[in-house]
Design an enzyme around this catalytic site. Structure first.
Site, PDB file in Angstrom:
ATOM      1  N   GLU A   1       0.756  -1.279   0.118  1.00 46.40           N
ATOM      2  CA  GLU A   1       0.124   0.007  -0.082  1.00 46.40           C
ATOM      3  C   GLU A   1       0.882   1.332   0.026  1.00 46.40           C
ATOM      4  O   GLU A   1       0.647   2.230   0.882  1.00 46.40           O
ATOM      5  CB  GLU A   1      -1.019  -0.092   1.025  1.00 46.40           C
TER       6      GLU A   1
ATOM      7  N   GLU B   1      -6.571  -7.312  -0.743  1.00 47.32           N
ATOM      8  CA  GLU B   1      -7.262  -7.508   0.633  1.00 47.32           C
ATOM      9  C   GLU B   1      -8.661  -6.847   0.548  1.00 47.32           C
ATOM     10  O   GLU B   1      -8.973  -5.914  -0.156  1.00 47.32           O
ATOM     11  CB  GLU B   1      -6.407  -6.443   1.461  1.00 47.32           C
TER      12      GLU B   1
HETATM   13  C1  GLA Z   1      -4.377  -2.228   4.761  1.00 51.90           C
HETATM   14  C2  GLA Z   1      -2.929  -2.933   5.016  1.00 51.90           C
HETATM   15  C3  GLA Z   1      -3.076  -4.173   5.877  1.00 51.90           C
HETATM   16  C4  GLA Z   1      -4.035  -3.838   6.947  1.00 51.90           C
HETATM   17  C5  GLA Z   1      -5.262  -3.560   6.740  1.00 51.90           C
HETATM   18  C6  GLA Z   1      -6.157  -3.311   7.626  1.00 51.90           C
HETATM   19  O1  GLA Z   1      -4.886  -2.896   3.657  1.00 51.90           O
HETATM   20  O2  GLA Z   1      -2.189  -3.228   3.895  1.00 51.90           O
HETATM   21  O3  GLA Z   1      -1.516  -4.500   6.473  1.00 51.90           O
HETATM   22  O4  GLA Z   1      -3.328  -2.809   7.668  1.00 51.90           O
HETATM   23  O5  GLA Z   1      -5.013  -2.283   5.914  1.00 51.90           O
HETATM   24  O6  GLA Z   1      -7.480  -2.871   6.973  1.00 51.90           O
END
Ligand code: GLA
Length: 672
Positions: A162, A319
């Site tokens: 991210e 995710e």
């Molecule tokens: C992001 C991060 C993860 C986690 C999620 C929680 O997507 O990439 O490591 O922190 O948020 O929602």
């Protein structure tokens, strides 16, 4: 470098010839004792998981100090996963630098807008432009690539994590130096920069490149073009980091595709993903449902945009959550059925992998209350049972894997530059929300049962019969020209208040608003007329406007008025207009109508463009339709069961009628 990397899907180590949908999670075994790993493997097999993202936050574990490396645990996890038929999307582990590194080199730590150092103790505390960080991150990337180059579990590389989630805006001296380099490349001369930034205003003229700084804390409104360029630069700086890690990976493991997880969701706006998408082998996204009345429309909007950033080709949902997250003010658990519906909505919009954060819910740490595939309650839980059901359902959908999105006839244009610029300070109102306006239009299209793509301006706009471009504020001459050509070619353009106002330097197109689109729309506006909080105006079509109005003069006999203001300062003036131009038209909506009002207005605009819903009439609006080749995805937007027998075709993975409340049916319409 990037030409030959258009789209390469991850490879399935256990059976490269078979297409399938990915199913899995972020896997953080380093948080658990060794015996739990065996339980994990058994439960992953029970759930039908076939891929995990590994080592995302493992830097301190892999490299506990500058010259000490420990891969033994990771070797074991890789082998274990492979032995259980689970592929690995292996992270470069660079997202969270270990404390030894930032203690040794504090100049890695970002500096915030107010000049404060951002310390270690959470994650992503690194300057995107730090040469020291880059060197250490690339060393780690290379070490991992060399170690696992030949590992049979390795399916794809996951760059960092991210990028820009917490560190997109850094105001440090490194950032200042890199910003100057970036500006020199963009403008070549100081004269050109001074001209673009309009520095004659408030005596801001620069006489040396060294005087230029990021828009740090200042007395009043910072220079808007400096702010805009800093946003562009900050997105580019992270993109540079992505490219740097990617290049190491491609050098060491040319056969392994590289991705990174985007955050196309909600108000996350610092990274111009339309500009990033070509840098990676396949697009991946993280999405979390946001609370509110349009939560699922927002999910669909984000998935749709992600699919179009991927050029319509399959993408990877890296995710999402099985249930509650931990980072909203109140974290609501998902209701029964929502896990599957959310996952399948992403698949409907082109996702070929459905993954979660995370596999096993952490027992400690900042994310211990974030849901996971295996919750604190363990496998004997509703969440895990829903996970197992979803895994079975995805296995029945292998035929969907590899299919592209089928373009719609309508589109909503989404433009990062307009998002950034329209929401700058010192504007007619600070209440304007670019993405919300776009989402309202998209929701109206869903309400009417009209399938639409959400596309960046770089997409082939000409293919659409109806093009909705809300608040398309930044209008370089070339884009205005494209839109004129689109309408001349028979396209139907719909745009709104605060569109077509400035060029790429945030300089106003003069002569009356909406500058660059004035002639195309056949209107002229002398002054903006935003509304105060709580104020609203009535239109004669029964809708209500808030936020904004315009004092419109019609300048062309071909401009018709579709709705008039009935109350407020603009009473008796045009509120919504449309100018016919050859076979095409250009319409303008001068106030904020919200999703309900836009549903009323769009019915006429879409009919005029000849665009209607593809579903049988009674289902339109109640069911969202998404199409991937021969597969139709029917998503029940209502809380009541719906009879979908009028949609013919074989039900895949769901044979039953009716379509349950908030349920998803997948209909195979090929083969006869
Ligand atoms: C992001 C991060 C993860 C986690 C999620 C929680 O997507 O990439 O490591 O922190 O948020 O929602």
């Amino acid at each position: 470098m990037q030409e030959d990397h258009g789209h390469r899907w991850l490879r399935w180590p256990s059976d490269p010839t078979r297409a399938r949908l990915g199913f899995g999670a972020d896997y953080n075994p380093e948080q658990w004792p060794r015996h739990v790993w065996d339980e994990d493997m058994r439960a992953m097999r029970a759930a039908g998981a076939n891929i995990v993202s590994l080592a995302i936050f493992s830097w301190a574990r892999i490299q506990p100090s500058e010259d000490v490396w420990d891969f033994t645990w990771l070797d074991e996890v890789m082998d274990l996963l492979h032995g259980n038929g689970i592929a690995v999307d292996l992270a470069t582990a660079t997202a969270s630098p270990p404390p030894w590194l930032t203690t040794l080199h504090p100049q890695i730590l970002p500096v915030d807008h107010d000049g404060r150092t951002v310390w270690h103790g959470a994650r992503q505390h690194w300057r995107p432009t730090s040469p020291v960080f880059r060197e250490h991150a690339l060393r780690l990337t290379r070490a991992l690539a060399e170690r696992y180059a030949g590992h049979p579990a390795l399916a794809a590389w996951h760059v960092n994590n991210e990028l820009g989630c917490h560190n997109v805006y850094d105001y440090s001296d490194d950032a200042a130096a890199a910003f100057r380099v970036w500006l020199r490349e963009r403008y070549r001369t100081l004269e050109a920069l001074n001209e673009a930034w309009a520095t004659t205003f408030w005596s801001q003229g620069y006489s040396d490149w060294g005087q230029i700084i990021p828009p740090r804390i200042v007395t009043s409104h910072p220079n808007p073009t400096q702010q805009l360029d800093f946003k562009r630069f900050s997105s580019d700086a992270l993109k540079e980091h992505l490219r740097a890690e990617r290049d190491v990976l491609r050098e060491v493991t040319p056969g392994i595709p590289v991705t990174t997880n985007f955050m196309v969701m909600g108000e996350t706006k610092g990274m111009n993903y339309a500009d990033w998408a070509a840098e990676i082998d396949f697009v991946a996204n993280d999405h979390y449902v946001l609370p509110g009345p349009q939560s699922r429309e927002e999910l669909s909007f984000s998935a749709n945009l992600t699919g179009n950033l991927a050029g319509g080709r399959p993408w990877y949902l890296m995710e999402h959550s099985t249930s509650a997250v931990n980072w909203q003010p109140v974290n609501v658990a998902k209701a029964s059925g929502e896990l599957a519906r959310d996952s399948l909505t992403h698949v409907a919009h082109g996702a070929d992998a459905v993954c979660f954060f995370q596999w096993r819910q952490s027992a400690a740490g900042a994310e211990k209350y974030h849901s996971a595939m295996v919750p604190h309650a363990g496998e004997d839980s509703a969440v895990f049972r829903a996970v197992v059901d979803l895994g079975a359902r995805l296995r029945a959908l292998d035929g969907v894997a590899g299919t592209s999105r089928t373009p719609a006839r309508a589109a909503v244009v989404f433009d990062w530059e307009s998002w950034w610029t329209a929401e700058l300070d010192s504007h007619p109102t600070d209440r304007l929300r670019y993405r919300q306006e776009a989402l309202d239009w998209y929701t109206a299209l869903l309400n009417l049962g009209i399938r639409a793509d959400v596309v960046p301006t770089s997409a082939p706009l000409e293919r659409y019969d109806l093009l909705v471009a809300p608040i398309l504020h930044v209008m370089p001459g070339a884009l205005a020209e494209r839109l004129r050509g689109y309408v001349a070619g028979g396209g139907h353009l719909v745009t709104t208040y605060f569109s077509g106002i400035v060029d790429e330097h945030d300089r106003v197109w003069l002569g009356g608003y909406p500058g660059a689109l004035r002639d195309l729309l056949g209107i002229r506006i002398e002054e903006f007329a935003p509304l105060l909080d709580g104020q609203s105006v009535e239109l004669d079509n029964g809708t209500t406007g808030t936020l904004w109005t315009d004092r419109i003069d019609l300048t062309d006999p071909a401009t018709e008025v579709l709705a008039w203001y009935k109350t407020g300062e603009q009473t008796g003036r045009a509120a919504i207009t449309r100018r016919q131009a050859g076979a095409g038209s250009a319409a303008y909506v001068s106030t904020r109508l919200g999703a309900a009002g836009l549903t009323t207005v769009l019915a006429d605009l879409a009919a005029h463009a000849g665009v209607t819903g593809e579903l049988p009439e009674p289902l339109r609006g109640h069911v969202e339709l998404a199409v991937r080749g021969d597969y139709w995805f029917l998503i029940n937007r209502t809380g009541t069961p719906l009879d979908t027998t009028a949609v013919t075709g074989e039900r895949v993975g769901t044979a039953h009628q009716p379509l349950e409340p908030h349920g998803v049916q997948i209909v195979y319409r090929g083969a006869g």
